[in-house]
Write a protein that holds these residues in place. Structure first.
Motif, PDB file in Angstrom:
ATOM      1  N   TYR A  91       0.868  -1.177   0.000  1.00 17.86           N
ATOM      2  CA  TYR A  91       0.000   0.000   0.000  1.00 17.86           C
ATOM      3  C   TYR A  91       0.902   1.222   0.000  1.00 17.86           C
ATOM      4  CZ  TYR A  91      -3.576  -3.341   1.246  1.00 17.86           C
ATOM      5  OH  TYR A  91      -4.428  -4.415   1.230  1.00 17.86           O
ATOM      6  N   TYR A 121       5.594   5.096  12.054  1.00 14.52           N
ATOM      7  CA  TYR A 121       4.467   4.578  11.297  1.00 14.52           C
ATOM      8  C   TYR A 121       4.772   3.245  10.602  1.00 14.52           C
ATOM      9  CZ  TYR A 121       2.493   9.101  12.324  1.00 14.52           C
ATOM     10  OH  TYR A 121       2.021  10.211  12.979  1.00 14.52           O
ATOM     11  N   SER A 170       3.839   0.420   2.778  1.00 14.86           N
ATOM     12  CA  SER A 170       3.736  -0.544   3.865  1.00 14.86           C
ATOM     13  C   SER A 170       2.954  -1.753   3.365  1.00 14.86           C
ATOM     14  CB  SER A 170       3.016   0.059   5.068  1.00 14.86           C
ATOM     15  OG  SER A 170       2.867  -0.916   6.098  1.00 14.86           O
ATOM     16  N   ASP A 182       0.907  -3.127   5.377  1.00 13.20           N
ATOM     17  CA  ASP A 182      -0.297  -3.014   6.207  1.00 13.20           C
ATOM     18  C   ASP A 182      -0.983  -1.683   5.931  1.00 13.20           C
ATOM     19  OD1 ASP A 182      -2.225  -2.830   8.219  1.00 13.20           O
ATOM     20  OD2 ASP A 182      -0.894  -3.572   9.786  1.00 13.20           O
ATOM     21  N   ILE A 183      -2.184  -1.732   5.424  1.00 10.62           N
ATOM     22  CA  ILE A 183      -2.914  -0.503   5.095  1.00 10.62           C
ATOM     23  C   ILE A 183      -3.105   0.384   6.322  1.00 10.62           C
ATOM     24  CG2 ILE A 183      -5.227  -1.488   5.377  1.00 10.62           C
ATOM     25  CD1 ILE A 183      -6.043   0.219   2.887  1.00 10.62           C
ATOM     26  N   GLU A 184      -3.179  -0.201   7.506  1.00 13.50           N
ATOM     27  CA  GLU A 184      -3.384   0.595   8.719  1.00 13.50           C
ATOM     28  C   GLU A 184      -2.195   1.529   8.977  1.00 13.50           C
ATOM     29  OE1 GLU A 184      -6.150   1.090  10.426  1.00 13.50           O
ATOM     30  OE2 GLU A 184      -7.123  -0.303   9.038  1.00 13.50           O
ATOM     31  N   ASP A 185      -0.984   1.098   8.628  1.00 14.22           N
ATOM     32  CA  ASP A 185       0.188   1.966   8.770  1.00 14.22           C
ATOM     33  C   ASP A 185       0.032   3.201   7.886  1.00 14.22           C
ATOM     34  OD1 ASP A 185       1.307   0.046  10.460  1.00 14.22           O
ATOM     35  OD2 ASP A 185       2.502  -0.857   8.860  1.00 14.22           O
ATOM     36  N   ARG A 221      -2.822   4.449   6.731  1.00 17.20           N
ATOM     37  CA  ARG A 221      -3.920   5.265   7.270  1.00 17.20           C
ATOM     38  C   ARG A 221      -3.426   6.122   8.431  1.00 17.20           C
ATOM     39  NH1 ARG A 221      -8.042   0.285   6.936  1.00 17.20           N
ATOM     40  NH2 ARG A 221      -8.984   0.795   4.917  1.00 17.20           N
ATOM     41  N   ARG A 222      -2.644   5.518   9.318  1.00 16.79           N
ATOM     42  CA  ARG A 222      -2.106   6.284  10.459  1.00 16.79           C
ATOM     43  C   ARG A 222      -1.203   7.411   9.977  1.00 16.79           C
ATOM     44  NH1 ARG A 222       0.892   4.694  14.455  1.00 16.79           N
ATOM     45  NH2 ARG A 222       2.116   3.208  13.278  1.00 16.79           N
TER      46      ARG A 222
END
Length: 136
Positions: A40, A75, A100, A102-105, A107-108
């Motif tokens: 991502y 992040y 990343s 991980d998409i959450e990284d 987003r953060r």
């Protein structure tokens, strides 16, 4: 570092980039080392603050290690595009693509838009500096 803004390069409209949500895309790992091969990404622009600790002498052509490496660590990111041409031509604004698995990284990270991220010198707990994230 300050003035974090969303940056959408033309390449995101081309093949090889799948828009997942506002400012976040899925693409092939440019380094070929990620298991599964996909990452991502998001692109941001920002400005160095030469008066801040660790950013002395920083510019789009020479982004300082401190606090940039701390941003990546905070992040859990890696750089997927340095936008060398944009950074070479710009006097003030830096451009980077962050990646990343991980998409959450991602987003953060996008939560930093409109904020400052900088190092503040300290002498506690054996640390040289603390990272501060605050509204502009």
């Amino acid at each position: 570092m300050t003035h974090f803004r969303d940056y959408t390069p033309e390449k995101y409209a081309g093949p090889g980039f799948e828009r997942i949500e506002e400012g976040i895309y899925r693409t092939k790992d440019p380094y070929g080392i990620v298991k599964g091969g996909m990452v991502y990404v998001t692109s941001l622009s920002f400005q160095m603050e030469p008066d801040c600790y660790g950013e002395e002498g920083g510019s789009p052509r020479d982004i300082t290690q401190c606090p940039f490496e701390d941003l990546l660590d905070e992040y859990m990111l890696f750089i997927t595009d340095f936008y060398e041409d944009l950074n070479r031509e710009s006097k003030v604004t830096c451009y980077q693509e962050f990646g990343s698995t991980d998409i959450e990284d991602i987003r953060r990270l996008r939560g930093i838009i409109g904020k400052r991220f900088y190092a503040l010198p300290c002498q506690e707990d054996g640390k040289e500096y603390n990272i501060v994230i605050e509204e502009e």
